[in-house]
Design an enzyme around this catalytic site. Structure first.
Site, mmCIF file in Angstrom:
data_model
loop_
_atom_site.group_PDB
_atom_site.id
_atom_site.type_symbol
_atom_site.label_atom_id
_atom_site.label_comp_id
_atom_site.label_asym_id
_atom_site.label_seq_id
_atom_site.Cartn_x
_atom_site.Cartn_y
_atom_site.Cartn_z
ATOM 1 C CG ASP A 166 -0.371 -0.062 2.520
ATOM 2 O OD1 ASP A 166 0.877 -0.145 2.603
ATOM 3 O OD2 ASP A 166 -1.118 -0.034 3.525
ATOM 4 C CB SER A 167 4.582 1.705 -0.200
ATOM 5 O OG SER A 167 4.792 0.538 -0.977
ATOM 6 C CG ASP A 215 0.168 -4.151 2.000
ATOM 7 O OD1 ASP A 215 -0.069 -4.882 2.981
ATOM 8 O OD2 ASP A 215 0.950 -3.175 2.057
ATOM 9 C CE LYS A 258 3.051 -5.782 3.705
ATOM 10 N NZ LYS A 258 2.404 -4.818 4.621
ATOM 11 C CD GLU A 275 0.685 -1.744 7.996
ATOM 12 O OE1 GLU A 275 0.286 -1.050 8.956
ATOM 13 O OE2 GLU A 275 1.092 -1.264 6.929
ATOM 14 C CD GLU A 319 7.890 -0.636 7.497
ATOM 15 O OE1 GLU A 319 6.898 -1.293 7.146
ATOM 16 O OE2 GLU A 319 8.163 0.509 7.055
HETATM 17 O O1 KIV Z 1 3.513 -1.122 1.638
HETATM 18 C C1 KIV Z 1 4.673 -1.541 1.601
HETATM 19 O O2 KIV Z 1 5.420 -1.301 0.648
HETATM 20 C C2 KIV Z 1 5.130 -2.351 2.724
HETATM 21 C C3 KIV Z 1 6.579 -2.690 2.775
HETATM 22 C C4 KIV Z 1 7.331 -1.496 3.175
HETATM 23 C C5 KIV Z 1 6.857 -3.860 3.641
HETATM 24 O O3 KIV Z 1 4.373 -2.694 3.562
#
Ligand code: KIV
Length: 270
Positions: free
Chosen positions: A49-50, A88, A118, A120, A187
């Site tokens: 989600d970056s 994500d 993924k 969080e 992280e």
């Molecule tokens: O969103 C992302 O890119 C991440 C990574 C930094 C692990 O969660």
């Protein structure tokens, strides 16, 4: 006929814990970059989600929606051949109860073609992760610095600098691994905490800003390539200066257009 490539999955990544071969990962958000990083040999691609910052121009990951993530994940799936692709779960999608989270996670597999998701969060996310894993969804955990908690935390900070904080992150990592996560992203944690977690877990740890002792490493692609220039995180090493290269190339193109040198004969049709 395109050459047959063996696709990596959770089994291969888990095995790395035994063989000791480090797992290599980057983020990617579109088909072209996915193809390039796949050909460069990464083991899994995270459609993080970056993308809120790297693709959409937001300041944080908070505004990123499920639709944003699905669209970019589907693009990456189209570009990747060998690497596992992990989508994500964006802000709040895991906080409305395990059933709702399960429904959203399934969309990554069914609508975008991802190989896993993924999530969080630590101890509080364990029931949600367990529910997804029971339903057949491969889940990667993510503990330590949680970008989706940036507003609640009042910023980003390295975790594990006090014994209490280190114990809390350790408990988070153990909880998500016990809930069935096939790997855990660490992280923004101290190297010693990352080593402690890596030694304790039966599944691989993937570090970002977590020192050299993890079973694998992940970085945001735009940081590695010098494409994200707002700031350079301390944990990043720049392997290319593509931002400068783009400015230089497009500047040269502009000069040629203005001077009447482009298009030339070779780019024109008689
Ligand atoms: O969103 C992302 O890119 C991440 C990574 C930094 C692990 O969660």
């Amino acid at each position: 006929m395109p050459e047959q490539v063996q696709k990596l999955g959770v089994r291969e990544l888990r095995q790395r814990k035994q063989t000791g071969e480090r797992i290599v990962s980057v983020t990617a958000y579109d088909a072209q970059m996915a193809r390039l990083v796949d050909e460069a040999g990464v083991d899994f691609i995270l459609v993080g989600d970056s993308l809120g910052m790297t693709m959409l121009g937001y300041k944080t990951t908070i505004p990123v929606t499920m639709e944003d993530c699905l669209r970019h994940t589907a693009a990456v799936v189209r570009g990747a051949r060998r690497a596992m692709v992990v989508g994500d779960m964006p802000f709040l999608t895991c906080h409305l109860g395990p059933e709702e989270a399960l429904r959203q996670a399934a969309r990554f597999l069914q609508e975008a073609g991802a190989d896993g998701v993924k999530v969080e969060g630590g101890v509080e996310m364990a029931p949600t992760i367990r529910r997804m894993v029971q339903a057949g969804i491969p889940v990667m955990g993510h503990v330590g610095l949680l970008p989706q908690a940036v507003l609640a935390e009042g910023g980003y900070r390295v975790h594990g600098r006090t014994p209490e904080d280190a114990d809390a992150v350790f408990a988070d990592a153990v909880a998500v691994a016990e809930a069935g996560a096939f790997a855990v992203v660490l992280e923004g944690v101290t190297s010693s905490l990352a080593q402690r977690v890596t030694e304790a877990l039966a599944v691989p740890t993937i570090g970002i800003g977590a020192g050299p002792r993890c079973d694998g490493q992940i970085q945001v692609l735009h940081d590695l390539l010098g494409l994200f220039e707002d700031f350079v995180p301390r944990h990043t090493k720049r392997y290319a200066e593509l931002g400068a290269a783009v400015r230089q190339a497009i500047g040269a193109y502009g000069e040629d257009v203005r001077a009447g040198r482009f298009p030339g004969k070779e780019q024109s049709f008689s």
